[in-house]
Structures are given as structure tokens and as C-alpha cells.
Design a protein around this motif. Structure first.
Motif, PDB file in Angstrom:
ATOM      1  N   GLY A  64      14.608  -6.985   3.896  1.00 38.57           N
ATOM      2  CA  GLY A  64      13.545  -6.108   4.348  1.00 38.57           C
ATOM      3  C   GLY A  64      13.245  -6.315   5.822  1.00 38.57           C
ATOM      4  N   ASP A  65      13.292  -5.244   6.582  1.00 42.26           N
ATOM      5  CA  ASP A  65      12.956  -5.290   8.007  1.00 42.26           C
ATOM      6  C   ASP A  65      12.305  -3.980   8.407  1.00 42.26           C
ATOM      7  OD1 ASP A  65      13.764  -7.773   9.421  1.00 42.26           O
ATOM      8  OD2 ASP A  65      15.742  -7.290   8.612  1.00 42.26           O
ATOM      9  N   ILE A  66      11.538  -4.021   9.478  1.00 41.86           N
ATOM     10  CA  ILE A  66      10.977  -2.778  10.003  1.00 41.86           C
ATOM     11  C   ILE A  66      12.100  -1.885  10.523  1.00 41.86           C
ATOM     12  CG2 ILE A  66       9.563  -1.818  11.864  1.00 41.86           C
ATOM     13  CD1 ILE A  66       7.662  -4.182  11.498  1.00 41.86           C
ATOM     14  N   ALA A  67      13.079  -2.491  11.190  1.00 44.35           N
ATOM     15  CA  ALA A  67      14.224  -1.751  11.716  1.00 44.35           C
ATOM     16  C   ALA A  67      15.420  -2.682  11.815  1.00 44.35           C
ATOM     17  CB  ALA A  67      13.901  -1.157  13.089  1.00 44.35           C
ATOM     18  N   SER A  68      16.597  -2.098  11.985  1.00 42.69           N
ATOM     19  CA  SER A  68      17.880  -2.792  12.186  1.00 42.69           C
ATOM     20  C   SER A  68      18.490  -3.272  10.881  1.00 42.69           C
ATOM     21  CB  SER A  68      17.750  -3.973  13.153  1.00 42.69           C
ATOM     22  OG  SER A  68      17.413  -5.165  12.483  1.00 42.69           O
ATOM     23  N   ILE A  85      16.649  -2.681   3.351  1.00 41.36           N
ATOM     24  CA  ILE A  85      15.503  -1.770   3.305  1.00 41.36           C
ATOM     25  C   ILE A  85      14.836  -1.799   4.666  1.00 41.36           C
ATOM     26  CG2 ILE A  85      13.252  -1.266   2.306  1.00 41.36           C
ATOM     27  CD1 ILE A  85      14.145  -2.595  -0.267  1.00 41.36           C
ATOM     28  N   ASN A  86      14.800  -0.663   5.338  1.00 39.24           N
ATOM     29  CA  ASN A  86      14.042  -0.537   6.579  1.00 39.24           C
ATOM     30  C   ASN A  86      12.742   0.195   6.281  1.00 39.24           C
ATOM     31  OD1 ASN A  86      17.113  -0.088   8.307  1.00 39.24           O
ATOM     32  ND2 ASN A  86      15.750  -1.827   8.527  1.00 39.24           N
ATOM     33  N   THR A  87      11.644  -0.443   6.593  1.00 37.44           N
ATOM     34  CA  THR A  87      10.330   0.103   6.221  1.00 37.44           C
ATOM     35  C   THR A  87       9.831   1.163   7.191  1.00 37.44           C
ATOM     36  OG1 THR A  87       9.082  -1.575   7.439  1.00 37.44           O
ATOM     37  CG2 THR A  87       9.723  -2.098   5.159  1.00 37.44           C
ATOM     38  N   GLY A  88      10.466   1.280   8.362  1.00 39.03           N
ATOM     39  CA  GLY A  88      10.064   2.291   9.316  1.00 39.03           C
ATOM     40  C   GLY A  88       8.692   2.066   9.914  1.00 39.03           C
ATOM     41  N   ALA A  90       6.212  -0.128   8.311  1.00 38.17           N
ATOM     42  CA  ALA A  90       5.362  -0.852   7.361  1.00 38.17           C
ATOM     43  C   ALA A  90       5.607  -2.348   7.487  1.00 38.17           C
ATOM     44  CB  ALA A  90       5.641  -0.397   5.934  1.00 38.17           C
ATOM     45  N   CYS A  91       4.534  -3.136   7.383  1.00 35.38           N
ATOM     46  CA  CYS A  91       4.621  -4.571   7.638  1.00 35.38           C
ATOM     47  C   CYS A  91       4.949  -5.381   6.392  1.00 35.38           C
ATOM     48  CB  CYS A  91       3.311  -5.065   8.254  1.00 35.38           C
ATOM     49  SG  CYS A  91       1.861  -4.784   7.201  1.00 35.38           S
ATOM     50  N   HIS A  92       5.424  -4.733   5.339  1.00 31.74           N
ATOM     51  CA  HIS A  92       5.733  -5.451   4.095  1.00 31.74           C
ATOM     52  C   HIS A  92       6.634  -4.586   3.231  1.00 31.74           C
ATOM     53  CE1 HIS A  92       3.172  -2.727   1.742  1.00 31.74           C
ATOM     54  NE2 HIS A  92       2.424  -2.697   2.834  1.00 31.74           N
ATOM     55  N   LEU A  93       7.297  -5.205   2.281  1.00 32.28           N
ATOM     56  CA  LEU A  93       7.966  -4.487   1.212  1.00 32.28           C
ATOM     57  C   LEU A  93       6.960  -4.209   0.104  1.00 32.28           C
ATOM     58  CD1 LEU A  93      11.305  -6.510   0.915  1.00 32.28           C
ATOM     59  CD2 LEU A  93      10.945  -4.317   2.083  1.00 32.28           C
ATOM     60  N   ASP A  94       7.250  -3.189  -0.702  1.00 35.59           N
ATOM     61  CA  ASP A  94       6.434  -2.954  -1.889  1.00 35.59           C
ATOM     62  C   ASP A  94       7.355  -2.741  -3.090  1.00 35.59           C
ATOM     63  OD1 ASP A  94       7.310  -0.276  -1.837  1.00 35.59           O
ATOM     64  OD2 ASP A  94       5.531   0.395  -0.736  1.00 35.59           O
ATOM     65  N   ALA A  95       6.760  -2.660  -4.259  1.00 32.01           N
ATOM     66  CA  ALA A  95       7.554  -2.571  -5.482  1.00 32.01           C
ATOM     67  C   ALA A  95       8.423  -1.314  -5.546  1.00 32.01           C
ATOM     68  CB  ALA A  95       6.643  -2.668  -6.696  1.00 32.01           C
ATOM     69  N   PRO A  96       7.920  -0.134  -5.148  1.00 31.98           N
ATOM     70  CA  PRO A  96       8.805   1.040  -5.172  1.00 31.98           C
ATOM     71  C   PRO A  96      10.018   0.904  -4.260  1.00 31.98           C
ATOM     72  CG  PRO A  96       6.515   1.751  -5.125  1.00 31.98           C
ATOM     73  CD  PRO A  96       6.515   0.267  -4.906  1.00 31.98           C
ATOM     74  N   MET A  97       9.855   0.235  -3.115  1.00 31.50           N
ATOM     75  CA  MET A  97      11.007   0.006  -2.237  1.00 31.50           C
ATOM     76  C   MET A  97      12.061  -0.837  -2.952  1.00 31.50           C
ATOM     77  SD  MET A  97       9.233  -0.890   1.405  1.00 31.50           S
ATOM     78  CE  MET A  97       8.009   0.181   2.179  1.00 31.50           C
ATOM     79  N   ILE A 115      14.883 -11.823  -2.197  1.00 20.47           N
ATOM     80  CA  ILE A 115      14.260 -10.682  -1.526  1.00 20.47           C
ATOM     81  C   ILE A 115      13.635 -11.196  -0.232  1.00 20.47           C
ATOM     82  CG2 ILE A 115      12.550  -8.844  -1.662  1.00 20.47           C
ATOM     83  CD1 ILE A 115      12.739  -9.102  -4.749  1.00 20.47           C
ATOM     84  N   GLU A 116      14.227 -10.833   0.892  1.00 18.72           N
ATOM     85  CA  GLU A 116      13.683 -11.258   2.177  1.00 18.72           C
ATOM     86  C   GLU A 116      12.656 -10.233   2.650  1.00 18.72           C
ATOM     87  OE1 GLU A 116      14.992 -12.149   6.797  1.00 18.72           O
ATOM     88  OE2 GLU A 116      16.436 -12.527   5.189  1.00 18.72           O
ATOM     89  N   ASN A 117      11.402 -10.611   2.577  1.00 22.52           N
ATOM     90  CA  ASN A 117      10.327  -9.695   2.931  1.00 22.52           C
ATOM     91  C   ASN A 117      10.255  -9.528   4.449  1.00 22.52           C
ATOM     92  OD1 ASN A 117       7.891  -8.097   2.546  1.00 22.52           O
ATOM     93  ND2 ASN A 117       7.584  -9.275   0.669  1.00 22.52           N
ATOM     94  N   VAL A 118       9.479  -8.544   4.876  1.00 24.15           N
ATOM     95  CA  VAL A 118       9.271  -8.311   6.305  1.00 24.15           C
ATOM     96  C   VAL A 118       8.502  -9.493   6.889  1.00 24.15           C
ATOM     97  CG1 VAL A 118       8.202  -6.784   8.015  1.00 24.15           C
ATOM     98  CG2 VAL A 118       9.269  -5.827   5.946  1.00 24.15           C
ATOM     99  N   GLY A 119       8.853  -9.907   8.098  1.00 20.14           N
ATOM    100  CA  GLY A 119       8.185 -11.035   8.728  1.00 20.14           C
ATOM    101  C   GLY A 119       6.726 -10.740   9.041  1.00 20.14           C
ATOM    102  N   ASN A 120       5.834 -11.334   8.260  1.00 20.53           N
ATOM    103  CA  ASN A 120       4.403 -11.083   8.407  1.00 20.53           C
ATOM    104  C   ASN A 120       3.676 -12.074   7.501  1.00 20.53           C
ATOM    105  OD1 ASN A 120       1.705  -9.766   7.740  1.00 20.53           O
ATOM    106  ND2 ASN A 120       2.487  -8.305   9.230  1.00 20.53           N
ATOM    107  N   LEU A 121       2.590 -12.656   7.974  1.00 22.17           N
ATOM    108  CA  LEU A 121       1.855 -13.642   7.166  1.00 22.17           C
ATOM    109  C   LEU A 121       0.598 -13.074   6.520  1.00 22.17           C
ATOM    110  CD1 LEU A 121       2.138 -16.950   9.248  1.00 22.17           C
ATOM    111  CD2 LEU A 121       3.214 -16.406   7.060  1.00 22.17           C
TER     112      LEU A 121
END
Length: 222
Positions: A64-68, A85-88, A90-97, A115-121
Motif C-alpha cells: 500500500g502506497d499513496i503513489a508509485s 494498491i495506490n490510494t491516490g 488516502a493516508c491508509h488502506l481500508d478493507a474494500p481496498m 499487508i504493508e500499510n501506507v506510512g502513517n502513524l
């Protein structure tokens, strides 16, 4: 008016997360959600872990990343099944993704799904993906204060990995303060101090993860 909207979003996410978890259970695999700030070493930990898992265990990855696709390309270069998965934004993954990614993975042949989530705490802690384990990865360069500043993330952890331990002395990282912050929030959570660069501590972490897989399979067989 925003509170009911947020509640509805989270409830809808929970429903899909339950479906994801059922799919993971049906495939008899262990799903692991990795959460951290950017640059803590999620991808490096995934690769180092897979390298040390028993050869009989086959792993797959959702990136999971915002881009790339940079991290997914690193994973794929090792012959590991991976979906990006590029979230475009969004600062996190979600279940539908996650659900949308599953048809692109050979779940029936996998034993562990990272599952590597988007970098965010902050945001990733609020969205259940259906994973069996939520792992928080902290790193020494971030400082020892992260459990105090981001309690919501650490409270959701089933395990915590402190990465880049080889930099602890040079960066004057206060390990005791970090451990105290973790203990306040999750007294019994396992904490693994590792360095993906040197290999320090990775065996203990990998053995624990393998045991979680074994225990889940044992429960599933019942």
C-alpha cells in the motif's frame, strides 16, 4: 453531523473486513497488517522475514502506497507474489481496498500474507483490514517518544518491532523510555528489537511469527 458519517464509514469497513478475514481463514493463511511511519523499514522487514521463514511457508504481499510501485518492484524481484494498491492520496488502506486485491493473489497457495500499510502513524489504526495480526514497526531514527505521541497506533498492536537498532547508540535512543511507553499502553505485547541491516533480532521475531501461524492453523483445524 460528521460523527454519524464517520461511524457509518467505519461500520461499512468492518463488514468488509469480516469478509476478508473469512477469506483468509478459508485459505488457511495468516494475514499480517504492518503499520509504521514512512521509512521505518516495512518493506525491508518483509523481505528479511520471508528470507528467514521455513522454506515450506509461502508468502505473498499486498503493498500500500499513496503513489508509485517502488516497494512492490522490490518484492517482485525476489519472486514473491505481490499486488500494489495506490490510494491516490488516502493516508491508509481500508478493507474494500484489500478485498479488491485478493483476486490477484494465489491465496490458496499462500501460508502468510503481509499487508504493508501506507506510512502513517494515525489513520491506519482506525481501519480494520481483516488481518489476524496488527504489527507496529517503529524505528530508532524516529525517536523514543512515538508511543507517547501516537498512543492509538500502539494500542492496536499485537506485536511491536523496533527497527534500525544498530543506530541506537549513535542517535542516543532511550530504549528504556520507549519500552516504558509501550508498557503503559500494552503491558503484554511482544516487543522485538531488530536491525534489518545487520540481522540482529530477526530470528526471534521470525520464530514468533511462525508460532502465530502454527497456532492459527491449529485453531483452524479444530
Amino acid at each position: 453531523m460528521s460523527i454519524p458519517v464517520v461511524k457509518a464509514i467505519l461500520q461499512a469497513n468492518e463488514a468488509v473486513a469480516s469478509e476478508n478475514r473469512a477469506a483468509f481463514d478459508a485459505a488457511d493463511l495468516l494475514a499480517v497488517n504492518l503499520m509504521s511511519s514512512p521509512g521505518a523499514g516495512k518493506t525491508s522487514l518483509i523481505l528479511a522475514t520471508i528470507e528467514r521463514l521455513p522454506a515450506s511457508l509461502r508468502a505473498g504481499v499486498i503493498e500500500g502506497d499513496i503513489a508509485s510501485t517502488l516497494d512492490a518492484e522490490r518484492i517482485a524481484a525476489h519472486g514473491i507474489p505481490v499486488v500494489q494498491i495506490n490510494t491516490g492520496g488516502a493516508c491508509h488502506l481500508d478493507a474494500p481496498m484489500i478485498r479488491s486485491a485478493l483476486p490477484h493473489l494465489p491465496l490458496e497457495t499462500l501460508d502468510v500474507l503481509f499487508i504493508e500499510n501506507v506510512g502513517n502513524l494515525v489513520c491506519p489504526a482506525e481501519f480494520d483490514l481483516g488481518a489476524h495480526l496488527n504489527i507496529v514497526i517503529a524505528s530508532v531514527p524516529e525517536g523514543h517518544d512515538k508511543p507517547y505521541k501516537y498512543p492509538g497506533m500502539f494500542q492496536k498492536a499485537d506485536g511491536i518491532v523496533l527497527n534500525k537498532a544498530d543506530l541506537m547508540e549513535v542517535l542516543e535512543f532511550d530504549l528504556e523510555a520507549f519500552q516504558h511507553g509501550v508498557k503503559i499502553l500494552r503491558p503484554d505485547v511482544p516487543l522485538f528489537i531488530v536491525s534489518c541491516r545487520t540481522g540482529h533480532g530477526l530470528e526471534a521475531w521470525t520464530e514468533w511469527l511462525f508460532e502465530q501461524h502454527r497456532l492459527r492453523r491449529k485453531r483452524y483445524e479444530r
